[in-house]
Motif scaffolding. Structure first.
Motif, PDB file in Angstrom:
ATOM      1  N   ASN A  34       0.836  -1.190   0.000  1.00 49.94           N
ATOM      2  CA  ASN A  34       0.000   0.000   0.000  1.00 49.94           C
ATOM      3  C   ASN A  34       0.874   1.243   0.000  1.00 49.94           C
ATOM      4  N   CYS A  35       2.028   1.138  -0.631  1.00 50.41           N
ATOM      5  CA  CYS A  35       2.995   2.226  -0.652  1.00 50.41           C
ATOM      6  C   CYS A  35       3.409   2.528  -2.088  1.00 50.41           C
ATOM      7  N   GLY A  36       3.916   3.733  -2.281  1.00 47.73           N
ATOM      8  CA  GLY A  36       4.419   4.112  -3.592  1.00 47.73           C
ATOM      9  C   GLY A  36       5.040   5.491  -3.528  1.00 47.73           C
ATOM     10  N   PRO A  37       5.536   5.967  -4.657  1.00 45.92           N
ATOM     11  CA  PRO A  37       6.081   7.325  -4.697  1.00 45.92           C
ATOM     12  C   PRO A  37       4.996   8.325  -4.301  1.00 45.92           C
ATOM     13  N   ARG A  38       5.348   9.324  -3.502  1.00 48.63           N
ATOM     14  CA  ARG A  38       4.365  10.271  -2.970  1.00 48.63           C
ATOM     15  C   ARG A  38       3.511  10.888  -4.070  1.00 48.63           C
ATOM     16  N   GLU A  39       4.123  11.337  -5.144  1.00 48.71           N
ATOM     17  CA  GLU A  39       3.380  11.991  -6.220  1.00 48.71           C
ATOM     18  C   GLU A  39       2.296  11.074  -6.780  1.00 48.71           C
ATOM     19  N   LEU A  40       2.617   9.805  -6.962  1.00 52.04           N
ATOM     20  CA  LEU A  40       1.645   8.839  -7.483  1.00 52.04           C
ATOM     21  C   LEU A  40       0.497   8.637  -6.499  1.00 52.04           C
ATOM     22  N   VAL A  41       0.809   8.481  -5.223  1.00 47.91           N
ATOM     23  CA  VAL A  41      -0.218   8.262  -4.207  1.00 47.91           C
ATOM     24  C   VAL A  41      -1.147   9.475  -4.112  1.00 47.91           C
ATOM     25  N   VAL A  42      -0.576  10.676  -4.063  1.00 46.73           N
ATOM     26  CA  VAL A  42      -1.378  11.904  -3.961  1.00 46.73           C
ATOM     27  C   VAL A  42      -2.274  12.062  -5.191  1.00 46.73           C
ATOM     28  N   ASN A  43      -1.738  11.780  -6.370  1.00 49.04           N
ATOM     29  CA  ASN A  43      -2.545  11.869  -7.594  1.00 49.04           C
ATOM     30  C   ASN A  43      -3.708  10.884  -7.586  1.00 49.04           C
ATOM     31  N   ARG A  44      -3.469   9.678  -7.103  1.00 51.81           N
ATOM     32  CA  ARG A  44      -4.550   8.677  -7.058  1.00 51.81           C
ATOM     33  C   ARG A  44      -5.631   9.069  -6.059  1.00 51.81           C
ATOM     34  N   LEU A  45      -5.220   9.649  -4.922  1.00 50.15           N
ATOM     35  CA  LEU A  45      -6.216  10.105  -3.952  1.00 50.15           C
ATOM     36  C   LEU A  45      -7.062  11.230  -4.539  1.00 50.15           C
ATOM     37  N   ALA A  46      -6.422  12.120  -5.285  1.00 50.22           N
ATOM     38  CA  ALA A  46      -7.137  13.256  -5.888  1.00 50.22           C
ATOM     39  C   ALA A  46      -8.053  12.793  -7.010  1.00 50.22           C
ATOM     40  N   GLU A  47      -7.510  12.003  -7.931  1.00 45.16           N
ATOM     41  CA  GLU A  47      -8.284  11.592  -9.096  1.00 45.16           C
ATOM     42  C   GLU A  47      -9.335  10.529  -8.767  1.00 45.16           C
ATOM     43  N   GLY A  48      -8.992   9.605  -7.904  1.00 42.46           N
ATOM     44  CA  GLY A  48      -9.899   8.504  -7.600  1.00 42.46           C
ATOM     45  C   GLY A  48     -10.960   8.825  -6.572  1.00 42.46           C
ATOM     46  N   PHE A  49     -10.626   9.721  -5.622  1.00 43.01           N
ATOM     47  CA  PHE A  49     -11.541   9.979  -4.517  1.00 43.01           C
ATOM     48  C   PHE A  49     -11.845  11.459  -4.305  1.00 43.01           C
ATOM     49  N   GLY A  50     -11.194  12.334  -5.051  1.00 36.72           N
ATOM     50  CA  GLY A  50     -11.407  13.769  -4.874  1.00 36.72           C
ATOM     51  C   GLY A  50     -10.831  14.301  -3.577  1.00 36.72           C
ATOM     52  N   VAL A  67      -3.269  14.034   6.368  1.00 36.50           N
ATOM     53  CA  VAL A  67      -4.666  13.633   6.255  1.00 36.50           C
ATOM     54  C   VAL A  67      -5.201  14.238   4.964  1.00 36.50           C
ATOM     55  N   PHE A  68      -5.725  13.377   4.097  1.00 36.05           N
ATOM     56  CA  PHE A  68      -6.374  13.792   2.857  1.00 36.05           C
ATOM     57  C   PHE A  68      -7.854  13.500   3.028  1.00 36.05           C
ATOM     58  N   ALA A  69      -8.704  14.372   2.491  1.00 37.97           N
ATOM     59  CA  ALA A  69     -10.140  14.138   2.606  1.00 37.97           C
ATOM     60  C   ALA A  69     -10.882  14.853   1.487  1.00 37.97           C
ATOM     61  N   SER A  70     -12.079  14.377   1.239  1.00 31.32           N
ATOM     62  CA  SER A  70     -12.981  15.013   0.293  1.00 31.32           C
ATOM     63  C   SER A  70     -14.195  15.507   1.065  1.00 31.32           C
ATOM     64  N   GLU A  71     -14.396  16.816   1.053  1.00 32.19           N
ATOM     65  CA  GLU A  71     -15.573  17.368   1.720  1.00 32.19           C
ATOM     66  C   GLU A  71     -16.849  16.962   0.986  1.00 32.19           C
ATOM     67  N   GLU A  72     -16.728  16.701  -0.310  1.00 35.42           N
ATOM     68  CA  GLU A  72     -17.899  16.330  -1.110  1.00 35.42           C
ATOM     69  C   GLU A  72     -18.374  14.911  -0.792  1.00 35.42           C
ATOM     70  N   SER A  73     -17.455  13.945  -0.814  1.00 38.17           N
ATOM     71  CA  SER A  73     -17.847  12.552  -0.596  1.00 38.17           C
ATOM     72  C   SER A  73     -17.705  12.114   0.855  1.00 38.17           C
ATOM     73  N   GLY A  74     -16.886  12.826   1.638  1.00 40.08           N
ATOM     74  CA  GLY A  74     -16.672  12.462   3.034  1.00 40.08           C
ATOM     75  C   GLY A  74     -15.607  11.405   3.247  1.00 40.08           C
ATOM     76  N   THR A  75     -14.952  10.956   2.164  1.00 40.70           N
ATOM     77  CA  THR A  75     -13.886   9.967   2.343  1.00 40.70           C
ATOM     78  C   THR A  75     -12.632  10.653   2.886  1.00 40.70           C
ATOM     79  N   TRP A  76     -11.802   9.880   3.602  1.00 41.18           N
ATOM     80  CA  TRP A  76     -10.548  10.407   4.135  1.00 41.18           C
ATOM     81  C   TRP A  76      -9.483   9.320   4.124  1.00 41.18           C
ATOM     82  N   THR A  77      -8.236   9.746   4.082  1.00 38.74           N
ATOM     83  CA  THR A  77      -7.091   8.835   4.071  1.00 38.74           C
ATOM     84  C   THR A  77      -5.966   9.452   4.882  1.00 38.74           C
ATOM     85  N   ILE A  78      -5.317   8.645   5.709  1.00 40.14           N
ATOM     86  CA  ILE A  78      -4.113   9.073   6.424  1.00 40.14           C
ATOM     87  C   ILE A  78      -2.930   8.397   5.760  1.00 40.14           C
TER      88      ILE A  78
END
Length: 110
Positions: A34-50, A67-78
């Motif tokens: 569940n790990c990868g280069p930071r840029e790839l992980v951040v892009n997937r969180l943005a594109e896949g979950f907003g 902590v990443f989160a989407s105010e629209e969908s309510g999903t979050w990731t640490i």
């Protein structure tokens, strides 16, 4: 001012909740890939979950906890990023809510 209180509150929550996760969660996440280069992980969180970064702090061993989160969908990731640039997903969920709670007064152990 409200945003600063929110960031402080979220930062404190993240630091408290991930104290043990930083050391044990990172090892488990790396084993589960569940790990990868930071840029790839951040892009997937943005594109896949907003999700966008909501707060961050410095954890054990100079790891960056975010902590990443989407105010629209309510999903979050640490996530935890090690000094070598590898980012691991530590926890995720739903029902994210931004809080603006006041800090306890100095000398109050609340």
């Amino acid at each position: 001012m409200k945003r600063n209180k929110t960031l402080i509150t979220l930062g404190a929550l993240v630091m408290a909740a991930t104290f043990n996760l930083v050391t044990t969660g990172m090892a488990a996440a790396q084993q589960n890939r569940n790990c990868g280069p930071r840029e790839l992980v951040v892009n997937r969180l943005a594109e896949g979950f907003g999700e966008t970064r909501q707060s961050m702090g410095l954890g054990a061993n100079d790891a960056v906890v975010e902590v990443f989160a989407s105010e629209e969908s309510g999903t979050w990731t640490i996530t935890v990023t090690s000094p070598n640039g590898v980012t691991c997903l530590v926890a995720s969920g739903q029902a994210f809510e931004e809080l603006a709670e006041a800090l306890p007064a100095k000398g109050n152990d609340a």
